[in-house]
Design a protein around this motif. Structure first.
Motif, mmCIF file in Angstrom:
data_model
loop_
_atom_site.group_PDB
_atom_site.id
_atom_site.type_symbol
_atom_site.label_atom_id
_atom_site.label_comp_id
_atom_site.label_asym_id
_atom_site.label_seq_id
_atom_site.Cartn_x
_atom_site.Cartn_y
_atom_site.Cartn_z
ATOM 1 N N HIS A 192 0.832 -1.202 0.000
ATOM 2 C CA HIS A 192 0.000 0.000 0.000
ATOM 3 C C HIS A 192 0.865 1.250 0.000
ATOM 4 C CE1 HIS A 192 1.032 0.057 4.240
ATOM 5 N NE2 HIS A 192 0.390 -1.087 4.458
ATOM 6 N N SER A 193 0.248 2.401 0.135
ATOM 7 C CA SER A 193 0.957 3.675 0.003
ATOM 8 C C SER A 193 1.955 3.923 1.128
ATOM 9 C CB SER A 193 -0.051 4.841 -0.042
ATOM 10 O OG SER A 193 -0.820 4.885 1.158
ATOM 11 N N GLU A 194 1.790 3.241 2.257
ATOM 12 C CA GLU A 194 2.711 3.420 3.382
ATOM 13 C C GLU A 194 3.765 2.319 3.447
ATOM 14 O OE1 GLU A 194 2.812 6.063 5.347
ATOM 15 O OE2 GLU A 194 1.136 6.933 4.225
ATOM 16 N N ASN A 262 -14.920 0.163 6.242
ATOM 17 C CA ASN A 262 -14.440 1.414 6.821
ATOM 18 C C ASN A 262 -13.304 1.093 7.784
ATOM 19 O OD1 ASN A 262 -16.354 3.085 5.555
ATOM 20 N ND2 ASN A 262 -17.881 2.524 7.086
ATOM 21 N N MET A 263 -12.309 1.974 7.822
ATOM 22 C CA MET A 263 -11.152 1.784 8.684
ATOM 23 C C MET A 263 -11.377 2.509 10.010
ATOM 24 S SD MET A 263 -7.364 2.375 7.221
ATOM 25 C CE MET A 263 -7.056 1.415 5.777
ATOM 26 N N PRO A 264 -11.566 1.806 11.118
ATOM 27 C CA PRO A 264 -11.737 2.516 12.377
ATOM 28 C C PRO A 264 -10.476 3.269 12.802
ATOM 29 C CG PRO A 264 -11.986 0.123 12.668
ATOM 30 C CD PRO A 264 -11.737 0.365 11.234
ATOM 31 N N TYR A 265 -9.302 2.717 12.447
ATOM 32 C CA TYR A 265 -8.016 3.366 12.756
ATOM 33 C C TYR A 265 -7.152 3.302 11.503
ATOM 34 C CZ TYR A 265 -9.635 2.841 17.544
ATOM 35 O OH TYR A 265 -10.388 2.905 18.685
ATOM 36 N N ASP A 266 -6.675 4.466 11.064
ATOM 37 C CA ASP A 266 -6.009 4.544 9.759
ATOM 38 C C ASP A 266 -4.488 4.516 9.886
ATOM 39 O OD1 ASP A 266 -5.866 6.981 10.995
ATOM 40 O OD2 ASP A 266 -6.234 8.159 9.186
ATOM 41 N N THR A 267 -3.962 3.536 10.608
ATOM 42 C CA THR A 267 -2.527 3.362 10.724
ATOM 43 C C THR A 267 -2.136 2.015 10.112
ATOM 44 O OG1 THR A 267 -2.907 2.555 12.979
ATOM 45 C CG2 THR A 267 -2.191 4.838 12.735
ATOM 46 N N THR A 315 -2.287 21.506 19.049
ATOM 47 C CA THR A 315 -2.837 20.157 19.016
ATOM 48 C C THR A 315 -1.723 19.158 19.276
ATOM 49 O OG1 THR A 315 -4.533 20.801 17.411
ATOM 50 C CG2 THR A 315 -4.058 18.449 17.625
ATOM 51 N N ILE A 316 -1.861 18.397 20.353
ATOM 52 C CA ILE A 316 -0.868 17.384 20.704
ATOM 53 C C ILE A 316 -1.401 16.027 20.259
ATOM 54 C CG2 ILE A 316 0.403 16.288 22.576
ATOM 55 C CD1 ILE A 316 -0.017 18.897 24.175
ATOM 56 N N LYS A 317 -0.655 15.368 19.397
ATOM 57 C CA LYS A 317 -1.028 14.048 18.888
ATOM 58 C C LYS A 317 -0.171 13.015 19.606
ATOM 59 C CE LYS A 317 -2.139 16.170 14.449
ATOM 60 N NZ LYS A 317 -1.731 16.316 13.027
ATOM 61 N N TYR A 318 -0.777 12.370 20.583
ATOM 62 C CA TYR A 318 -0.044 11.408 21.405
ATOM 63 C C TYR A 318 -0.093 10.023 20.756
ATOM 64 C CZ TYR A 318 0.939 8.162 25.210
ATOM 65 O OH TYR A 318 1.450 7.142 25.973
ATOM 66 N N MET A 319 1.070 9.434 20.554
ATOM 67 C CA MET A 319 1.175 8.116 19.927
ATOM 68 C C MET A 319 1.631 7.126 20.993
ATOM 69 S SD MET A 319 2.805 9.322 16.301
ATOM 70 C CE MET A 319 1.912 8.094 15.381
ATOM 71 N N THR A 328 6.561 -0.947 16.453
ATOM 72 C CA THR A 328 5.618 0.115 16.783
ATOM 73 C C THR A 328 6.266 1.487 16.676
ATOM 74 O OG1 THR A 328 6.144 -0.276 19.122
ATOM 75 C CG2 THR A 328 4.155 -1.296 18.271
ATOM 76 N N LEU A 329 7.565 1.580 17.004
ATOM 77 C CA LEU A 329 8.260 2.859 16.864
ATOM 78 C C LEU A 329 8.372 3.249 15.391
ATOM 79 C CD1 LEU A 329 9.792 5.237 18.039
ATOM 80 C CD2 LEU A 329 11.857 3.820 18.093
ATOM 81 N N GLN A 330 8.700 2.287 14.526
ATOM 82 C CA GLN A 330 8.809 2.585 13.100
ATOM 83 C C GLN A 330 7.475 3.042 12.524
ATOM 84 O OE1 GLN A 330 11.795 2.034 10.723
ATOM 85 N NE2 GLN A 330 10.417 3.625 10.005
ATOM 86 N N THR A 331 6.392 2.384 12.941
ATOM 87 C CA THR A 331 5.075 2.776 12.447
ATOM 88 C C THR A 331 4.746 4.206 12.856
ATOM 89 O OG1 THR A 331 4.278 0.492 12.526
ATOM 90 C CG2 THR A 331 2.619 2.219 12.515
ATOM 91 N N SER A 332 5.043 4.569 14.091
ATOM 92 C CA SER A 332 4.777 5.931 14.560
ATOM 93 C C SER A 332 5.623 6.950 13.813
ATOM 94 C CB SER A 332 5.049 6.028 16.063
ATOM 95 O OG SER A 332 4.172 5.205 16.780
ATOM 96 N N ILE A 333 6.874 6.610 13.566
ATOM 97 C CA ILE A 333 7.758 7.498 12.803
ATOM 98 C C ILE A 333 7.206 7.716 11.402
ATOM 99 C CG2 ILE A 333 10.036 7.626 11.714
ATOM 100 C CD1 ILE A 333 11.095 6.208 14.286
#
Length: 450
Positions: A192-194, A262-267, A315-319, A328-333
């Motif tokens: 996919h695109s990511e 539908n994607m409930p979470y788009d990660t 706006t603070i986006k907490y991961m 999980t760190l790579q995905t967040s990055i």
């Protein structure tokens, strides 16, 4: 007789917990009861092993357990489950205690349990689940687990047939379990695109079959993607039985077997949870993808991994991630890097305090590819924690980040965090830190707001 004494004692404990604090007690009653009857799980009545599913692996087992339960319950199935992540045998015992009668009989359509990968063989000796899902086996909690290949060998040797496996088609260690059963359901995710690639400077892994080098054609998550071993031929299958395709993160949807979801979470890492859950829904629960899709988008994960907090005009986006493995760190990055807007990145990579002696572990950041983040529009970086903040800053410097963009503080004091937020010109802030630090910060902001 020991079983009945243990059961009634545990039910009294649960009753008291419900009076004091209903949010607690996911493990306690089972732990106390099994002091009386160590074989308690084996003594419950009415459980059909063919309806029991264990979900194990390094990443994704809690979310996948929650999602499967959501699908089953919305389809009218009665499920016994340990939803709060109590994944040792005490958590399984507690879930059964809460659902049983005073005679120890449990009535449910399905029994779905998240299980720690090291302890699954022990739990299965008392509750012989006929179904096992393995999400992935990767670097994680090295104080307890050591090398992931050790966990692979321990789990592989501990699972006895007969068993039906639900296996991640795109993760080498997980897919190798297919040799232990003739009944295997594979799930996976299309490129996919990511999806991304890594050059030869980043570590790969040894083939679990022959110990030669695994080659990834691409990664969907760190350590998960299309792979092959040129020596023995161990590889992703050409077509997984349940394959997530046409992933559109922007519009938050995907397809599986031609059905739109539908994607409930788009990660990106959630895509494998979706694929695995839908495989179980159909193969174990008889729930067709069309039926699952009706309530799929309404899924709310327990203990969300991504939270948004308003601080003044920012706006603070907490991961929220497990700070014990690189996936999980790579995905967040990657999520941060994909944001085209100007941003501030706050990295509170902390020492692991799972066991004594505590130690400061920073190698996960060196397993990750930070090049896209460094090339994106980052106004500033703030590296903080009591032990590994300078290691984090050095990792950014090795990636080519200008030192002038990096601030460092060997503390987790939230007031220092607020000072850095105030200094930022951008209102777009990404934050990685321990959950307790975030919760402390959140309470302070809510208190000031009131």
């Amino acid at each position: 007789m020991k079983f009945y004494i243990a059961l009634w004692y545990a039910k009294i404990i649960n009753l008291l917990i419900n009076i004091i604090d209903k949010s607690r007690g996911s493990n306690l009653s089972g732990e106390k009861a099994m002091k009386i009857d160590p074989q308690m799980v084996a003594h419950f009545k009415g459980i059909d092993p063919s309806k029991v599913l264990f979900i194990t692996g390094t990443n994704g087992k809690s979310t996948t357990t929650n999602l499967i339960t959501h699908i089953f319950r919305n389809s009218g199935k009665k499920v016994v489950v340990n939803l709060k992540g109590a994944n040792l045998i005490y958590g399984v015992a507690t879930a059964l205690i809460k659902s049983s009668s005073l005679s120890g009989r449990v009535k449910a359509d399905y029994y779905i349990f998240e299980t720690d990968e090291r302890y699954l063989p022990l739990i299965r000796k008392q509750l012989p689940a006929a179904n096992i899902m393995i999400t992935n086996l990767q670097k994680d909690q090295v104080q307890r687990n050591g090398d992931p290949d050790y966990i692979y060998r321990k789990l592989y040797s501990g699972i006895e047939s007969p068993v039906r496996f639900f296996l991640n088609n795109d993760e080498p260690r997980t897919r190798a379990f297919a040799a232990k059963s003739d009944d295997v359901v594979y799930y996976g995710v299309e490129r996919h695109s990511e999806s991304f690639n890594k050059d030869e400077t980043y570590p790969t892994m040894a083939c679990p079959v022959c110990r030669h080098k695994i080659i990834f054609d691409y990664y969907n998550n760190d350590g998960v993607g299309r792979f092959h071993c040129e020596n023995c031929g161990h590889a992703s299958g050409d077509n997984a039985d349940y394959l997530v395709t046409d992933v559109d993160f922007q519009n938050r949807n995907f397809k599986l077997r031609g059905v739109d979801f539908n994607m409930p979470y788009d990660t990106p890492y959630m895509c494998y949870n979706y694929a695995g859950a839908l495989a179980v829904a159909k193969e174990l629960g008889g729930i067709e993808p069309e039926e699952a899709a009706k309530t799929f988008g309404a899924f709310k994960n327990v203990g969300g991994r991504f939270e948004i907090l308003k601080y003044k005009n920012k706006t603070i986006k907490y991961m929220r991630i497990k700070q014990e493995n690189p996936e999980t760190l790579q995905t967040s990055i990657n999520v941060m890097a994909a944001d085209p807007e100007r941003k501030m990145v706050c990295l509170g990579l902390c020492p692991l305090i799972d066991m004594i002696p505590h130690y400061a572990n920073s190698f996960y950041a060196f397993d990750c590819d930070l090049s896209k983040l460094a090339a994106s529009d980052v106004e500033s970086y703030f590296c903080f924690s009591e032990a590994v903040c300078y290691d984090t800053a050095n990792r950014l410097i090795y990636e080519g980040v200008d030192k002038s963009k990096i601030a460092v503080a060997n503390t987790e004091d939230i007031n220092v965090l607020f000072e850095q937020f105030d200094k930022a010109e951008t209102d777009n802030i990404y934050l990685i830190t321990w959950l307790h630090t975030f919760e402390h910060m959140k309470k302070d902001i809510e208190k000031e707001g009131k």
